[in-house]
Write a protein that holds these residues in place. Structure first.
Motif, mmCIF file in Angstrom:
data_model
loop_
_atom_site.group_PDB
_atom_site.id
_atom_site.type_symbol
_atom_site.label_atom_id
_atom_site.label_comp_id
_atom_site.label_asym_id
_atom_site.label_seq_id
_atom_site.Cartn_x
_atom_site.Cartn_y
_atom_site.Cartn_z
ATOM 1 N N LEU A 37 5.167 3.704 10.008
ATOM 2 C CA LEU A 37 5.007 4.898 9.174
ATOM 3 C C LEU A 37 4.843 4.531 7.701
ATOM 4 O O LEU A 37 4.232 5.285 6.940
ATOM 5 C CB LEU A 37 6.199 5.829 9.368
ATOM 6 C CG LEU A 37 6.339 6.430 10.761
ATOM 7 C CD1 LEU A 37 7.576 7.304 10.846
ATOM 8 C CD2 LEU A 37 5.089 7.220 11.140
ATOM 9 N N MET A 38 5.382 3.391 7.307
ATOM 10 C CA MET A 38 5.136 2.909 5.949
ATOM 11 C C MET A 38 3.653 2.610 5.762
ATOM 12 O O MET A 38 3.066 2.886 4.701
ATOM 13 C CB MET A 38 5.967 1.640 5.690
ATOM 14 C CG MET A 38 5.789 1.044 4.301
ATOM 15 S SD MET A 38 6.435 2.116 3.019
ATOM 16 C CE MET A 38 5.982 1.183 1.554
ATOM 17 N N TRP A 39 3.019 2.080 6.808
ATOM 18 C CA TRP A 39 1.580 1.810 6.724
ATOM 19 C C TRP A 39 0.764 3.095 6.750
ATOM 20 O O TRP A 39 -0.192 3.239 5.994
ATOM 21 C CB TRP A 39 1.157 0.906 7.888
ATOM 22 C CG TRP A 39 -0.330 0.823 8.015
ATOM 23 C CD1 TRP A 39 -1.193 0.131 7.209
ATOM 24 C CD2 TRP A 39 -1.139 1.504 8.987
ATOM 25 N NE1 TRP A 39 -2.495 0.325 7.623
ATOM 26 C CE2 TRP A 39 -2.485 1.156 8.712
ATOM 27 C CE3 TRP A 39 -0.853 2.339 10.055
ATOM 28 C CZ2 TRP A 39 -3.533 1.652 9.484
ATOM 29 C CZ3 TRP A 39 -1.892 2.816 10.820
ATOM 30 C CH2 TRP A 39 -3.227 2.473 10.527
ATOM 31 N N THR A 40 1.117 4.054 7.612
ATOM 32 C CA THR A 40 0.360 5.304 7.646
ATOM 33 C C THR A 40 0.448 6.039 6.316
ATOM 34 O O THR A 40 -0.496 6.717 5.909
ATOM 35 C CB THR A 40 0.865 6.214 8.776
ATOM 36 O OG1 THR A 40 2.237 6.563 8.532
ATOM 37 C CG2 THR A 40 0.729 5.532 10.120
ATOM 38 N N SER A 41 1.573 5.919 5.632
ATOM 39 C CA SER A 41 1.739 6.586 4.336
ATOM 40 C C SER A 41 1.101 5.801 3.203
ATOM 41 O O SER A 41 0.745 6.388 2.172
ATOM 42 C CB SER A 41 3.230 6.783 4.037
ATOM 43 O OG SER A 41 3.854 7.566 5.023
ATOM 44 N N ASN A 42 0.964 4.498 3.371
ATOM 45 C CA ASN A 42 0.397 3.641 2.320
ATOM 46 C C ASN A 42 -0.553 2.640 2.971
ATOM 47 O O ASN A 42 -0.262 1.436 3.027
ATOM 48 C CB ASN A 42 1.504 2.901 1.555
ATOM 49 C CG ASN A 42 2.537 3.842 0.967
ATOM 50 O OD1 ASN A 42 2.381 4.371 -0.122
ATOM 51 N ND2 ASN A 42 3.618 4.056 1.703
ATOM 52 N N CYS A 43 -1.677 3.136 3.455
ATOM 53 C CA CYS A 43 -2.597 2.265 4.179
ATOM 54 C C CYS A 43 -3.213 1.200 3.286
ATOM 55 O O CYS A 43 -3.754 0.205 3.775
ATOM 56 C CB CYS A 43 -3.690 3.093 4.844
ATOM 57 S SG CYS A 43 -4.656 4.108 3.707
ATOM 58 N N GLU A 44 -3.148 1.383 1.957
ATOM 59 C CA GLU A 44 -3.709 0.402 1.028
ATOM 60 C C GLU A 44 -2.674 -0.634 0.601
ATOM 61 O O GLU A 44 -2.930 -1.428 -0.315
ATOM 62 C CB GLU A 44 -4.256 1.125 -0.201
ATOM 63 C CG GLU A 44 -3.243 1.492 -1.284
ATOM 64 C CD GLU A 44 -2.215 2.516 -0.847
ATOM 65 O OE1 GLU A 44 -1.175 2.630 -1.511
ATOM 66 O OE2 GLU A 44 -2.446 3.201 0.165
ATOM 67 N N HIS A 45 -1.513 -0.649 1.261
ATOM 68 C CA HIS A 45 -0.405 -1.495 0.825
ATOM 69 C C HIS A 45 -0.807 -2.967 0.714
ATOM 70 O O HIS A 45 -0.614 -3.601 -0.333
ATOM 71 C CB HIS A 45 0.768 -1.344 1.797
ATOM 72 C CG HIS A 45 1.969 -2.154 1.444
ATOM 73 N ND1 HIS A 45 2.114 -3.481 1.794
ATOM 74 C CD2 HIS A 45 3.091 -1.833 0.756
ATOM 75 C CE1 HIS A 45 3.257 -3.945 1.348
ATOM 76 N NE2 HIS A 45 3.874 -2.957 0.719
ATOM 77 N N ASP A 46 -1.374 -3.520 1.776
ATOM 78 C CA ASP A 46 -1.737 -4.939 1.762
ATOM 79 C C ASP A 46 -2.865 -5.212 0.776
ATOM 80 O O ASP A 46 -2.869 -6.258 0.105
ATOM 81 C CB ASP A 46 -2.133 -5.398 3.165
ATOM 82 C CG ASP A 46 -0.935 -5.485 4.095
ATOM 83 O OD1 ASP A 46 0.193 -5.261 3.630
ATOM 84 O OD2 ASP A 46 -1.132 -5.765 5.303
#
Length: 308
Positions: free
Chosen positions: A255-264
């Motif tokens: 869910l951290m990725w779905t909320s911040n898909c640009e994280h990496d």
């Protein structure tokens, strides 16, 4: 003129000529006529009023219903580092948790199957996941709508056709969409993990209505969602032991990725930007030393002419 006025003030002529005016200004305020006891009394009243106001504000803030909640502790997540990326193996397991546990009530309406490609699944795997659903499409040549297998461009379907159906199936509660749930909650990732692992029996004196469960991390304590994370509630494909904390960690990472898909990508740009900044700084330092080295090392000597 200013100097003359200053000499007049120092000499006392201004005060002597305008004495009545000075006395009127001095007597305009009645504070100088108050007795010492009256001044002390008013000072004490002011201090007391300030203390009472502070106490009322503190008590009012402490008894608000939305403050009856435990604050989630801060865990040491792998992605907290300045250049740390998300754990993609954990994200893949998080997708399994969502698909087998969370998708019964919660939606991911802003996540498409194509978003999973290269992140949690390969393209073929994402296509296989999309083909498991049926999507209403059309109209066709005859003007009729038809059902077709899902494609990568399709978004993950909601478990309910509309909000009313969702509320009817959950005793009036509306399960929120999880696409941006981490960003929608304060201290999101720690809140989600603590909420999933924080179910307990309600303490004495806290009533819980029928159909609710006690969770100290939810505002008010009463939550309509039952505990869904248990040890061995599912089996991970990679053989990771499915403990309750592991399941909560994996779904939180997902869910951290779905909320911040640009994280990496953001972390990757940070590394590149830092490298470029260091290189430019070194280049500018070299240019500065190269440009000013002649000026700084130049000595100017004065040689007087000798008389013959």
């Amino acid at each position: 003129m200013a100097a003359s006025l200053g000499r007049v003030c120092k000499s006392g002529l201004l005060k002597s000529n305008y004495g009545p005016l000075f006395s009127q200004v001095h007597n305009f305020s009645t504070a100088n006529q108050w007795s010492r006891s009256k001044k002390v009394l008013l000072t004490c009243l002011g201090v007391t009023a300030g203390g009472i106001s502070t106490l009322i504000y503190t008590l009012d803030s402490s008894v608000k219903a939305d403050e009856l909640v435990a604050h989630a502790p801060n865990y040491k997540w792998d992605f907290y580092g300045v250049i740390s990326a998300l754990d993609h193996a954990s994200m893949r397991r998080g997708w399994e948790v969502y698909k087998n546990v969370c998708s019964a009530c919660h939606s991911l309406q802003y996540v498409a199957y194509r978003h999973l490609v290269g992140v949690t699944h390969t393209e073929d795997e994402a296509k296989a996941l999309a083909e498991e659903i049926e999507v209403k499409d059309g109209p066709d040549e005859t003007g009729n709508y038809f059902m077709r297998p899902g494609k990568l461009s399709d978004y993950i379907p909601s478990p309910y056709p509309n909000e009313e159906a969702a509320r009817a199936a959950n005793n009036g509660g509306y399960p929120p969409d999880l696409s941006y749930i981490v960003n929608a909650r304060h201290n999101g990732e720690n809140y989600v993990f603590s909420l999933l692992t924080g179910y307990m029996e309600p303490p004495a004196g806290i009533p819980i209505r029928e159909g609710q469960y006690f969770n100290p991390y939810f505002p008010g304590g009463g939550i309509g969602m039952a505990q869904v994370v248990f040890d061995e509630v599912l089996e991970f494909e990679d053989g990771t032991p499915a403990t309750a904390s592991q399941i909560a960690k994996d779904i939180t990472t997902f869910l951290m990725w779905t909320s911040n898909c640009e994280h990496d990508d953001r972390k990757r740009l940070t590394i590149k930007g830092t490298a470029v900044f260091v290189a430019l700084t070194a280049l500018l330092f070299y240019m500065k030393r190269h440009k000013w080295t002649t000026i700084k090392n130049t000595k100017i000597l004065f040689t007087p002419k000798t008389r013959k």
